[in-house]
Structure formats: C-alpha cells, structure tokens
Design an enzyme around this catalytic site. Structure first.
Site, PDB file in Angstrom:
ATOM      1  CD  GLU A   1      -3.017  -1.274   2.065  1.00 26.91           C
ATOM      2  OE1 GLU A   1      -2.873  -0.592   3.196  1.00 26.91           O
ATOM      3  OE2 GLU A   1      -3.870  -1.865   2.130  1.00 26.91           O
TER       4      GLU A   1
ATOM      5  CD  GLU B   1      -3.717  -5.757   3.267  1.00 24.46           C
ATOM      6  OE1 GLU B   1      -4.684  -5.153   3.422  1.00 24.46           O
ATOM      7  OE2 GLU B   1      -2.682  -5.656   3.604  1.00 24.46           O
TER       8      GLU B   1
END
Length: 555
Positions: free
Chosen positions: A189, A335
């Site tokens: 991320e 995710e």
C-alpha cells in the site's frame, strides 16, 4: 484438521430426513416453489477456486508463534489455502539486515524457521518485500506499535542487493523449482503515507530495482505490484502524494453513482512499459469501503459501498490489465475483507460468511486470487485485541475459536471442480473424478444493498435483523438410486461462536472450560442426512433464514 476429521469432530450426529423436508426458518410451506431441475450429468464448466489461492496474516514475526502455526494448519487443511502473505519480512524483529562497519550483514534464520514450517504444511509464501530495515531507512517514519519502517531506502542499490540476496538464499535452501512457484510483491500500500513516506515516483523506482534484482536470478521468478489500497472515484492519488482536498466520497450521497478505479494501476503499468520492466502479476486491495476526510470534523469518515463493489472493481482491473502492455499478467487481490478495520464487530458475525460466499461465487473468472485478510486474530497492527471477539480480521480468533467466515471458506473448499448450475444465492457443482454433487445455498438479503456495515456490535445486531426468510428449491435427477447426502446448516444457532459467547453472558475472559465449549459450539454446524429416491431423484426445498448458509454434499 482435514475435512474428514472436521466432520467427525464437529458433527452432532446425522439425522435421517425425508428428502422434501424444509429446513432452517420454519417448516415447509404447503406449496413449495418449483425451483430448478438439474441433471447430475448435465454439461458443466470449469470451476477455478481462486478464493483459496492465498490468505493473509499480520507480520512475519507473529508466524513464529505456536498458536499462529496451529491455526494456519487448521485453515490449510479445512479451507485449502495455498499461499500466505504477511508484512514485516525485512522488519528488525526478523533480524534480516544490519550494517556493521558500513557493510550489510544478512541473517536468514528467522525467515528459514518460518518458511520451513509453512512449506511443511503445504503452504507457500506470497512474498511481500517490506518493510525497510532500520539501518537502510532514509527517515524515521514508522507505523504500528512495532514500528514498521515505512521510508524509502537510503540507498536503492543496497535495497536491491538485499532483495537479490534474500531470493538467492531461498533458491539455495528450497530449490529453483520451488521458488518458481512463489510470488514476489514489492511493498504494501505505497499510496498511503502510513505505509510509504516517499512519493509515487520513489515507489516506482523501488519496483524497478526490486524487479530487476529478482529477474537477475532467474527470468521465471514472478514479480509484481503495486499492492495499492484502495479503489477510489476521484483524483486524490493522481499526483505524487495523496491530496485529500480532491476526495469526493464525503460530498455525495450515493457512492455507487460514482466511477471507481484502482489506485496507481494505470500509471504503474505505463511506467513499467516505458522502463521495459517485467510485470508477472498486478496486485491491489479492493476493500468495499472508503475512508475520506470529513472537512467539518477533520477526521476520516468511513463509508460502505454497494454489495457488488468488489466484483465491479475486479472487472475494472481485469479490463485494465487486458488493454495494457501486460495482458497476460496474473491478477492478485492480496488483501480483501468486508472492511479494512481490525476492530470491526462484523468480522466475528454471521453476515460475514454470507458476504464471503456471495462475492467469491459471483466473481469467478475475474482474478487469480482474492486473498482474505486474515486467517488469524494473532494479529497486532493495532495492538493485541483486548476481548475474545474484538472484531479482528481473522477466520479464527486468538483462542482458536473459528468464526462463521471460516465455515464459508471451508464450504467453498468442499465444492467440486465443475459448475453445472448457478444463480443468485445458489451454486451446484460436480466432482469430475467421481461425479458427486455439492451445492451451496446462501441468503444475503436483497434488503441490504451494501457490503456489511462496519462498526460496533450494534451494527451487527441491526444487520442480523435485516431481511426476510426466503424459500428455495432444488431438484436433482440422474443420481445413483438412493444416493446419500449430508445437509449442513450454518446460521445464528448453529456454528456461530459469537452467538454462543453472548448466550454465555459474554464472559471476559472465558474460563478454560468455557473456551473449550465455545470451540465445540463454533464447530457445531447442524448436519442432517437425506437420500434420493429409488429413481435417483432428490427434491430439496425449504426456507432459508437471512444470512444462513446450507451445504448439500453427496456422500
């Protein structure tokens, strides 16, 4: 615990029923719906179980704990997960990297210990390359209580040397053919300042040196990114850093009216094309939520998107990759959950199971993996959970008590490898090897048009009251005469540990005896036996309670 052992341990006993008896919410209506009539020998199409390709966990160091390893074994055997992905591979508590006398010194002992145990279970690493070791960090930014260093490396050359040394060590220890099966994902991320203190361009540079380091060992090793979070309908991530003034989602009432797209995906693929970099897979995190800054309060305000948001995001990503310079790249959503909060009561509750089944069964063919975050509540990003059911991400709580979402993945793992019928709330499959039929029914009420709302337990209670019972029917023909089936029911009264804990009075912490009882009740889905008639026909119908799940499996 394998699937046979699970059935043995968790069954309360099988009760023989008439094949037409109603189950779950009330008795069979006087006139049952006609339902679908399906031949057990009907032509089928291939089922690719992308939901079991990968599952998430917190950080590498947690994987050295006995309870983490025990729960991974349970999830591997019951749910079939093939890979596990986690943060912190290069973090200081794994002791991989130190600079002594100005020179790097590597230590692989902790990683070897963890990978050895994982591989012995049949689980491979989906390698996340991060975070930055302290001695290599260019600033002191960090995240989580364990201080994951989120800065770019002070020396990209030394970072590349670390990546190459790690991958070479893996090849030396496990063999090239084994490591060919791994995935190497660069960072986590990086579009979020909390996980990457650098810019977009600095991340792209990190990807370039990492990808080249991996490919220097063997061109068949698989590397990808950008591992961004999340999907957005605005230009907040269009520049080098996030610009919260460009957020739209706190200014509109209907999130689904906006056009959502993945973060950095197109820029990343274009950069790699220009730099002639390899992209074996594209990764991102399609949580069905958005957290945008509320200008009135100064705090991020979370909102939930429509129930089909994940499927729509996956379709956008598949199309985007197909028209890029890398149309053959795999797609891994590394995710995913109903929300990105590790304190979300819905993660412990029954609606999570119906949501998992709906998204996965309705999204087949759009990605190579949709990795549930996470398999365990042995997870410490926000510190240790201070209650038994604290809304952690895991399929299994800290004490080893399975949650409804665990059953959802276990039931998905029971499906055959051919789909012979599918509609809203129903999938009928067949095993190619022996022709046995397995069917899943799930009831995600149409009254809730969004993903499950996140937040406190009151949100769970309101959600459980949403929706009305739904009649269902299924007729199977061309079965063996008197073919035996087991009907397994997951609902609020059967296989739901949270409901069992609440009926105990919410003991905190539960005693050893109460914990053992909660584990037993968590496994105690209801099981009943039915048979086809002498002509090989099975008529199965009843009423499905909101959020309930039924697995019908031929024995």
């Amino acid at each position: 615990m394998g699937r046979r052992e699970f059935l043995k341990r968790s069954a309360l006993g099988l009760t023989t029923l008439a094949a037409t008896r109603g189950i779950l919410a009330g008795e069979l209506a006087a006139t049952a719906p006609a339902g679908a009539e399906i031949s057990a020998k009907a032509a089928g199409r291939k089922l690719t179980p992308f939901w079991r390709r990968c599952v998430g966990a917190g950080r590498a160091n947690e994987g050295l704990r006995a309870s983490w390893l025990e729960q991974l074994r349970l999830c591997r055997e019951a749910c079939g997960f093939e890979y596990v992905r986690f943060h912190g591979l290069f973090h200081d508590d794994v002791f991989v990297y130190k600079e002594i006398g100005g020179k790097p010194v590597y230590n692989w002992q902790y990683i070897d210990d963890l990978y050895d145990r994982m591989l012995a279970m049949g689980v491979r690493p989906f390698v996340e390359l991060g975070f930055c070791p302290a001695d290599l960090a260019s600033d002191d930014n960090s995240t989580f209580w364990w201080k994951a260093h989120t800065s770019p490396p002070k020396d990209y050359g030394r970072w590349a040397e670390l990546v190459e040394a790690f991958a070479r060590h893996g090849v030396e220890r496990y063999g090239l053919e084994e490591v060919h099966r791994w995935y190497f994902e660069v960072w986590n991320e990086p579009n979020l300042h909390g996980f990457w203190s650098g810019t977009k361009s600095q991340y792209f540079e990190l990807y370039k040196v990492s990808a080249r380091a991996i490919k220097a060992i063997d061109s068949r090793l698989r590397v990808g990114g950008p591992a961004t979070s999340n999907f957005v309908p605005d230009d907040r991530f269009a520049g080098e850093r996030e610009d919260k003034s460009k957020q739209l989602t706190n200014r509109v009432a209907d999130l689904d009216a906006l056009s959502w797209r993945g973060v950095w995906i197109e820029d990343f693929l274009d950069y790699c094309r220009r730099e002639r970099l390899p992209v074996d897979f594209v990764s991102t995190h399609p949580y069905p939520t958005d957290f945008a800054l509320n200008p009135e309060t100064g705090h991020n305000q979370g909102r939930v998107r429509g129930v089909n948001a994940t499927r729509q995001d996956m379709a956008w990503l598949k199309e985007t990759v197909a028209r890029s310079a890398y149309p053959q790249a795999e797609i891994h959503l590394t995710e995913w959950n109903s929300s990105p909060s590790s304190r979300d009561a819905m993660h412990d509750a029954l609606p999570e199971a119906a949501y998992v089944l709906k998204v996965n069964t309705e999204s087949m063919g759009l990605a190579d993996s949709l990795s549930f975050w996470t398999f365990t509540d042995v997870f410490e990003e926000a510190g240790a959970g201070n209650t038994v059911f604290h809304g952690g991400f895991g399929l299994v709580n800290y004490q080893g008590i399975v949650k409804p979402a665990f059953h959802a993945y276990r039931m998905l793992h029971e499906l055959g490898d051919e789909i012979i019928h599918q509609e809203e709330g129903l999938i009928v499959t067949r095993a190619a090897a022996d022709g046995r039929i397995t069917t899943l029914f799930y009831h995600y009420p149409a009254e809730l048009q969004s993903a499950p709302p996140f937040g406190p337990r009151s949100a769970v209670e309101r959600t459980l009251q949403t929706g009305a019972p739904r009649p269902y029917a299924l007729q199977l023909r061309d079965l063996p005469a008197e073919a035996a089936f087991v009907v397994e029911t997951l609902d609020q009264d059967n296989g739901c540990a949270l409901a069992a804990w609440e009926s105990m009075g919410r003991p905190e912490p539960p005693t050893r005896e109460q914990t053992a009882e909660l584990k037993r009740q968590a496994l105690a889905t209801r099981r009943e036996a039915i048979r086809a008639d002498e002509h090989g026909r099975l008529k199965f119908h009843g009423t499905l309670a909101p959020w309930a799940v039924v697995l019908l499996k031929q024995q």
